[in-house]
Design an enzyme around this catalytic site. Sequence first.
Site, PDB file in Angstrom:
ATOM      1  N   LYS A   1      11.798  -6.182   2.060  1.00 13.34           N
ATOM      2  CA  LYS A   1      12.612  -5.192   1.343  1.00 13.34           C
ATOM      3  C   LYS A   1      14.097  -5.350   1.636  1.00 13.34           C
ATOM      4  O   LYS A   1      14.930  -5.072   0.788  1.00 13.34           O
ATOM      5  CB  LYS A   1      12.153  -3.757   1.675  1.00 13.34           C
ATOM      6  CG  LYS A   1      10.813  -3.413   1.027  1.00 13.34           C
ATOM      7  CD  LYS A   1      10.592  -1.915   0.896  1.00 13.34           C
ATOM      8  CE  LYS A   1       9.250  -1.657   0.196  1.00 13.34           C
ATOM      9  NZ  LYS A   1       8.894  -0.238   0.103  1.00 13.34           N
TER      10      LYS A   1
ATOM     11  N   LYS B   1       0.818  -8.369  -4.195  1.00  9.09           N
ATOM     12  CA  LYS B   1       0.002  -7.151  -4.299  1.00  9.09           C
ATOM     13  C   LYS B   1       0.478  -6.291  -5.476  1.00  9.09           C
ATOM     14  O   LYS B   1       1.655  -6.324  -5.851  1.00  9.09           O
ATOM     15  CB  LYS B   1       0.028  -6.354  -2.988  1.00  9.09           C
ATOM     16  CG  LYS B   1       1.287  -5.572  -2.754  1.00  9.09           C
ATOM     17  CD  LYS B   1       1.047  -4.391  -1.798  1.00  9.09           C
ATOM     18  CE  LYS B   1       2.257  -3.478  -1.836  1.00  9.09           C
ATOM     19  NZ  LYS B   1       2.126  -2.175  -1.311  1.00  9.09           N
TER      20      LYS B   1
ATOM     21  N   LYS C   1       3.599  -0.152  -7.185  1.00  8.95           N
ATOM     22  CA  LYS C   1       4.145   0.809  -8.138  1.00  8.95           C
ATOM     23  C   LYS C   1       5.643   0.648  -8.323  1.00  8.95           C
ATOM     24  O   LYS C   1       6.196   1.141  -9.288  1.00  8.95           O
ATOM     25  CB  LYS C   1       3.786   2.238  -7.727  1.00  8.95           C
ATOM     26  CG  LYS C   1       4.313   2.686  -6.373  1.00  8.95           C
ATOM     27  CD  LYS C   1       4.101   4.172  -6.216  1.00  8.95           C
ATOM     28  CE  LYS C   1       3.215   4.531  -5.058  1.00  8.95           C
ATOM     29  NZ  LYS C   1       3.840   4.357  -3.723  1.00  8.95           N
TER      30      LYS C   1
HETATM   31  P1  ATP Z   1       5.440   0.488  -3.178  1.00  7.15           P
HETATM   32  O1  ATP Z   1       4.635  -0.328  -4.128  1.00  7.15           O
HETATM   33  O2  ATP Z   1       6.382   1.429  -3.828  1.00  7.15           O
HETATM   34  O3  ATP Z   1       5.990  -0.286  -2.044  1.00  7.15           O
HETATM   35  P2  ATP Z   1       2.983   1.225  -2.104  1.00  7.15           P
HETATM   36  O4  ATP Z   1       2.131   1.651  -3.241  1.00  7.15           O
HETATM   37  O5  ATP Z   1       2.808  -0.093  -1.484  1.00  7.15           O
HETATM   38  O6  ATP Z   1       4.461   1.476  -2.524  1.00  7.15           O
HETATM   39  P3  ATP Z   1       2.229   3.616  -0.715  1.00  7.15           P
HETATM   40  O7  ATP Z   1       2.294   4.447  -1.916  1.00  7.15           O
HETATM   41  O8  ATP Z   1       2.760   4.323   0.447  1.00  7.15           O
HETATM   42  O9  ATP Z   1       2.937   2.239  -0.891  1.00  7.15           O
HETATM   43  O10 ATP Z   1       0.766   3.164  -0.427  1.00  7.15           O
HETATM   44  C1  ATP Z   1      -0.249   4.104  -0.265  1.00  7.15           C
HETATM   45  C2  ATP Z   1      -1.490   3.443   0.204  1.00  7.15           C
HETATM   46  O11 ATP Z   1      -1.965   2.536  -0.792  1.00  7.15           O
HETATM   47  C3  ATP Z   1      -1.300   2.618   1.465  1.00  7.15           C
HETATM   48  O12 ATP Z   1      -2.419   2.820   2.288  1.00  7.15           O
HETATM   49  C4  ATP Z   1      -1.264   1.208   0.980  1.00  7.15           C
HETATM   50  O13 ATP Z   1      -1.723   0.301   1.946  1.00  7.15           O
HETATM   51  C5  ATP Z   1      -2.211   1.270  -0.195  1.00  7.15           C
HETATM   52  N1  ATP Z   1      -1.904   0.242  -1.186  1.00  7.15           N
HETATM   53  C6  ATP Z   1      -0.724   0.068  -1.826  1.00  7.15           C
HETATM   54  N2  ATP Z   1      -0.803  -0.959  -2.684  1.00  7.15           N
HETATM   55  C7  ATP Z   1      -2.051  -1.466  -2.575  1.00  7.15           C
HETATM   56  C8  ATP Z   1      -2.752  -2.558  -3.201  1.00  7.15           C
HETATM   57  N3  ATP Z   1      -2.160  -3.312  -4.101  1.00  7.15           N
HETATM   58  N4  ATP Z   1      -4.036  -2.786  -2.841  1.00  7.15           N
HETATM   59  C9  ATP Z   1      -4.648  -2.006  -1.919  1.00  7.15           C
HETATM   60  N5  ATP Z   1      -4.050  -0.969  -1.287  1.00  7.15           N
HETATM   61  C10 ATP Z   1      -2.774  -0.700  -1.604  1.00  7.15           C
END
Ligand code: ATP
Length: 329
Positions: free
Chosen positions: A112, A196, A199
């Site tokens: 980041k 991955k 969002k």
């Molecule tokens: P950003 O994409 O904005 O960085 P994020 O979605 O990675 O955000 P969080 O919203 O805090 O971050 O994630 C919430 C939960 O979802 C965490 O436990 C994270 O590990 C899980 N998560 C996020 N993306 C994935 C994915 N692509 N596959 C599986 N688990 C995920």
Amino acid sequence: MQKRVFSGVQPSGALTLGNYLGAIKNFTRLQHETNCFFCVVDLHALTVPQDPAALRENIKNTARLFVACGLDPQVSTIFVQSHVSAHAEMSWLLECQAYIGELRRMTQFKDKSTRHENVTAGLLTYPVLMAADILLYDADLVPVGEDQKQHLELTRDIAIRVNNRFGEKVFTVPEPYTPPRSAGGRIMSLLEPEKKMSKSDENPKSYIALLDPPEVIVKKFKSAVTDSGNEVRYDEENKPGVSNLMVIYSLCSGESLETIANRYSGAGYGKFKQDLGELVAETLRPIQEKVKELSAPGVIEEILDSGAGKAAAVAGAKLRFFQEKLGVR
Ligand code: ATP
Ligand code: LTN
């Protein structure tokens, strides 16, 4: 004693199918066997610039999605991080126990900080706030996607360091609870299957938002990147796109990867992707309906008020305990 579970999700945008399959779906399973705290971590979202009005809405929408996905506010404690001031206070106390070197080594920080022009101190200390979240509740288990494992390792290191320093158990050392990749631990982007699903990706076609309408979901799966072959087979290394779609299919239908491979043998990718789009739209339909119900004025606010009260009682006691250990109380 019942085990404690803590997990957090950032209100940094529309929650994705990755958040659901990798994390939230597992929360719902754990809530009946353990004492669960689920938190909308709005302070974490501030580590990168947010539009205030959008953030305010995203906080409530994330909480609505928690409940719509099956988290029961009568059973689990559902709350917003900033409503419980002990999180920010504990974070400072733990920053004074964490080393800059270990924070700099975090892959999410490295990633980041190269993507953003002005790297804030918050981006660096982000995992310490996460450690505060977890240690305030003496969580035994933290269900997270694969991307958070390194942060959890750091939380463990900090807890162990503090316990050693005081020669007694100040904090419970938490365990991660991460499904393997073939069971949703890392759902990949629909357009770049080596990344991955996220969002905060600029291109919304790379992710399925939990509130995407059915026709949009079907369309996004149709344009999902696969490979030049036509065999529906699980092979993470050589067929990352198809493998990711198979994992999503398997988690939404409850069928094994093998059953899915057999069903689509010789059918080609077109039929597989069409069926997958419809399956996911169908899986998300009841969640979307529930979100509408929860959008009536005051409903989510009441759930969050009650959650903050319950969380503050637990977190406040732990904060005071640690303040006493440190000599600032
Ligand atoms: P950003 O994409 O904005 O960085 P994020 O979605 O990675 O955000 P969080 O919203 O805090 O971050 O994630 C919430 C939960 O979802 C965490 O436990 C994270 O590990 C899980 N998560 C996020 N993306 C994935 C994915 N692509 N596959 C599986 N688990 C995920
Ligand atoms: N850092 C996590 C969100 C998060 C979290 C937590 C997860 C903040 N605090 C405590 C588990 C436990 C993320 O970005 N996915």
